[in-house]
Design an enzyme around this catalytic site. Structure first.
Site, short mmCIF file in Angstrom:
data_model
loop_
_atom_site.label_atom_id
_atom_site.label_comp_id
_atom_site.label_asym_id
_atom_site.label_seq_id
_atom_site.Cartn_x
_atom_site.Cartn_y
_atom_site.Cartn_z
CG ASP A 136 37.49 -36.25 4.75
OD1 ASP A 136 38.22 -37.15 5.20
OD2 ASP A 136 36.69 -36.44 3.81
CG ASP A 166 40.54 -30.87 -4.45
OD1 ASP A 166 41.18 -31.91 -4.22
OD2 ASP A 166 40.23 -30.49 -5.60
CG ASN A 211 44.60 -40.86 7.73
OD1 ASN A 211 44.95 -42.03 7.88
ND2 ASN A 211 43.34 -40.53 7.46
CE1 TYR A 221 46.66 -47.06 -0.63
CE2 TYR A 221 47.77 -49.12 -0.11
CZ TYR A 221 47.13 -47.96 0.30
OH TYR A 221 46.97 -47.71 1.66
CE LYS A 258 48.87 -44.80 1.38
NZ LYS A 258 48.57 -43.60 2.20
#
Length: 247
Positions: free
Chosen positions: A38, A64, A87, A149, A153
């Protein structure tokens, strides 16, 4: 369970909480040594520490995801990779007329390009029956006010299907999960009335939970699901077969 080189290894990005944290916990419970990645070292370390206190094998790395060098260096330091769950992602709402190229570029730099970079590096190390699981979004089917967005995706969906074909000869399976509306920090700004109204619009009458997505990831990572590749599992309580208009 203790940390051991004999355990299958899983990488989960965006693992400091929400969907990523739930996936990491589920895979740890399934017997994986989970590497949690993360942006925030402190937050992801807390999640890993909590898993270790439960007896699971977990390690945390602040990274990063936009840095190809950092990603490739991380992967090169591992001895094995059995499952990769891409994810990590960002989200915001901007009307189409107000979007600019930088908004789209920002989404691609976090939501799409790291999926390619990390998947390529991990696939080169994976043994037969490795798994790559990409977390996309139901919004790739179309959604209002999030064109930047949704398109990032949609790119993940296309990459998932293409990678599945390219990696099939090596028996590496690549699939994706497309969550619907999930109770994560994104909804923190919504009041109770708005949440109730949103839940009522879902065909099964509730919002999704991070654990719902974690269960799907566990299914796709299971060695018994060895004849599934190139698929996008939509986990949205039936919204994609309804008429919610991208809500």
């Amino acid at each position: 369970m203790t940390e051991s080189g004999d355990l299958p290894a899983a990488i989960v990005t965006g693992a400091a909480g929400g969907i990523g944290g739930a996936i990491a916990a589920r895979l740890a419970g399934d017997g994986f040594h989970v590497h949690l990645l993360d942006q925030s070292q402190d937050r992801v370390q807390e999640v890993a520490d909590a898993l270790r206190k439960q007896g699971f094998a977990a390690s945390a790395t602040g990274i990063d995801l936009r840095s190809e060098d950092e990603l490739r260096t991380f992967v090169s330091g591992l001895s094995r990779i059995d499952v990769l769950v891409n994810n990590a992602g960002i989200f915001d709402v901007i009307e189409f007329d107000a979007l600019n190229p930088e908004d789209l570029r920002r989404m691609m730099e976090v939501n799409y390009i790291p999926v390619f970079t990390l998947s390529q590096a991990a696939a080169r190390m994976m043994r037969e029956d490795g798994r790559i699981i990409n977390i996309a979004s139901r919004s790739w089917l179309g959604a209002r006010s999030i064109a930047h967005y949704a398109s990032s995706k949609a790119a993940v969906v296309g990459l998932t299907r293409a990678m599945a074909l390219d990696l099939a000869p090596r028996k590496i399976l690549v699939n994706g999960i497309a969550p619907g509306v999930i109770e994560t920090a994104i909804l923190d700004a919504w009041d109770d009335e708005a949440r109730i109204a949103l839940a009522a619009r879902q065909p099964i009458g509730r919002l999704g939970r991070p654990e719902d997505i974690a269960a799907a990831a566990s299914f796709l990572a299971d060695p018994r699901t060895g004849f599934i590749t190139g698929q996008m599992l939509i986990v949205d309580g039936g919204a994609s077969v309804g008429t919610l208009g991208g809500a």
